[in-house]
Scaffold this motif. Structure first.
Motif, PDB file in Angstrom:
ATOM      1  N   UNK A 182       0.998  -1.259   0.040  1.00 21.34           N
ATOM      2  CA  UNK A 182      -0.246  -0.156   0.089  1.00 21.34           C
ATOM      3  C   UNK A 182       0.788   1.381  -0.213  1.00 21.34           C
ATOM      4  N   UNK A 183       2.024   1.588   1.397  1.00 26.99           N
ATOM      5  CA  UNK A 183       2.576   2.800   0.638  1.00 26.99           C
ATOM      6  C   UNK A 183       3.381   2.293   0.290  1.00 26.99           C
TER       7      UNK A 183
ATOM      8  N   UNK B 138      -2.330  14.227  -2.760  1.00 28.41           N
ATOM      9  CA  UNK B 138      -1.765  13.955  -3.358  1.00 28.41           C
ATOM     10  C   UNK B 138      -1.207  12.707  -2.344  1.00 28.41           C
ATOM     11  N   UNK B 139      -1.194  12.613  -1.286  1.00 28.74           N
ATOM     12  CA  UNK B 139      -0.604  10.988  -0.884  1.00 28.74           C
ATOM     13  C   UNK B 139      -1.896  10.880   0.104  1.00 28.74           C
ATOM     14  N   UNK B 140      -3.084  11.297   0.574  1.00 30.62           N
ATOM     15  CA  UNK B 140      -3.757  10.581   1.101  1.00 30.62           C
ATOM     16  C   UNK B 140      -5.200  10.216   0.277  1.00 30.62           C
ATOM     17  N   UNK B 141      -5.113  10.170  -0.662  1.00 29.48           N
ATOM     18  CA  UNK B 141      -6.354   9.491  -2.347  1.00 29.48           C
ATOM     19  C   UNK B 141      -5.413   8.563  -2.553  1.00 29.48           C
ATOM     20  N   UNK B 142      -3.967   7.984  -2.361  1.00 26.95           N
ATOM     21  CA  UNK B 142      -4.051   7.552  -3.355  1.00 26.95           C
ATOM     22  C   UNK B 142      -3.251   6.179  -2.303  1.00 26.95           C
ATOM     23  N   UNK B 143      -2.874   6.752  -1.249  1.00 28.09           N
ATOM     24  CA  UNK B 143      -2.606   5.242   0.319  1.00 28.09           C
ATOM     25  C   UNK B 143      -4.032   4.945   0.170  1.00 28.09           C
TER      26      UNK B 143
ATOM     27  N   UNK C 107       8.531  11.515   7.145  1.00 25.33           N
ATOM     28  CA  UNK C 107       8.315  10.064   8.666  1.00 25.33           C
ATOM     29  C   UNK C 107       6.788   8.971   8.158  1.00 25.33           C
ATOM     30  N   UNK C 108       6.145   9.977   7.784  1.00 19.27           N
ATOM     31  CA  UNK C 108       4.625   9.623   6.929  1.00 19.27           C
ATOM     32  C   UNK C 108       5.063   8.135   6.623  1.00 19.27           C
ATOM     33  N   UNK C 109       5.623   7.593   5.662  1.00 17.68           N
ATOM     34  CA  UNK C 109       5.926   5.945   5.722  1.00 17.68           C
ATOM     35  C   UNK C 109       6.009   5.267   6.552  1.00 17.68           C
TER      36      UNK C 109
END
Length: 314
Positions: A7-8, A109-114, A301-303
């Motif tokens: 996912x990530x 940009x990050x919230x939707x694809x994850x 860090x968000x990974x």
């Protein structure tokens, strides 16, 4: 562990590809700016237009969902603002920019694809419910607060300051895309039927939005390498990656939100600050180094923090 790799990691591999491409000199800064400009000014607004135009506004509007997300966002802003003034001893305008970094998560940009990779495309309806007011609300708030701070000591009326803030928000491409989608949604509800070719073109451009923006984000992050200001950067990362999602999770649980709503809520809240946080600081020429460095370090860090929340969520 599968969430990390399946996912990530794919999302951040695209970001990393853009970073490495610029690091190795295969793309110039001008080229990266052009790619990001295409993504942010055209492809991503069309993606938002498409999502909002086809969103069931009645069924997908939940005040408890929005209250849980935005309460966490504004509390994070307040915490960042107060800490910047009283702990870091920063001027008010710097403190507002630092607070905005704590406030503005990379919901799109990050919230939707994850979220899509973790829970499937159908899970995105609640993401877009949050995103529909994300940029308009937070930009309006941030610009208004900054304009009032800058108007201190000048004879500017409240109406004039508010008008300047509203003008700045309405000229933002993301906000234009959202408002256009809302108008189209209302027209469709009134009986308007657009040709299939129109929606095919919208879908084609929308499909280019996220991969293009993620790739360009990597190039932008290479340019803004971290330099000093570690206490301020740590403050912003703590507020955006820990405080915001924790508050959202707690309020969402107390509100009795559904599993699907909780997933979109917490994943979106746990995103690192986006490039828009840096752009806000850049517009006003304050705390730019803090904003740019936080975007880079927070994204890395968000990974780990997103992985944590994906394991906590049902």
């Amino acid at each position: 562990m599968s969430a990390l790799f399946n996912v990530i990691l794919p999302v951040f591999l695209v970001v990393g590809f853009g970073y490495i491409t610029c690091w190795r000199g295969m793309l110039s800064e001008v080229a990266v700016d052009g790619i990001m400009r295409f993504a942010q000014n055209f492809a991503v607004p069309v993606l938002l237009f498409n999502a909002i135009a086809n969103l069931d506004l009645g069924a997908n509007f939940d005040p408890f969902l929005l209250a849980s997300f935005y309460a966490g966002a504004f509390i994070s802003f307040g915490a960042g603002l107060a800490a910047a003034i009283y702990w870091l001893k920063r001027p008010l305008e710097d403190a507002i920019a630092i607070g905005f970094v704590c406030l503005f998560s990379n919901s799109l940009l990050l919230g939707v694809p994850i979220t899509e990779r973790a829970y499937g495309p159908d899970a995105l309806v609640w993401n877009f419910s949050i995103i529909a007011i994300h940029s308009p609300l937070l930009y309006t708030f941030g610009i208004t607060v900054m304009e009032f701070a800058r108007a201190r000591g000048r004879n500017l009326s409240v109406g004039r300051v508010a008008l300047r803030a509203l003008s700045g928000v309405l000229h933002t491409p993301l906000v234009i895309g959202i408002l256009s989608g809302l108008v189209m949604n209302l027209l469709i509800q009134a009986g308007l039927v657009m040709p299939e070719g129109f929606w095919s073109a919208v879908t084609m451009l929308s499909s280019a939005a996220l991969p293009t923006a993620l790739f360009a984000l990597g190039g932008i992050l290479y340019r803004y390498r971290p330099e000093g200001e570690m206490r301020a950067i740590a403050l912003c990362c703590a507020a955006s990656l820990a405080l915001h999602p924790a508050i959202a999770f707690g309020l969402g649980s107390l509100s009795g939100l559904s599993t699907d709503q909780m997933r979109s809520l917490v994943v979106t809240a746990s995103m690192a600050p986006g490039v828009n946080a840096y752009l806000f600081a850049s517009i006003y020429g304050v705390a730019k180094r803090v904003a740019a460095s936080t975007v880079l370090i927070g994204t890395l860090l968000s990974i780990l923090t997103v992985w944590f929340w994906l394991n906590v969520l049902p």
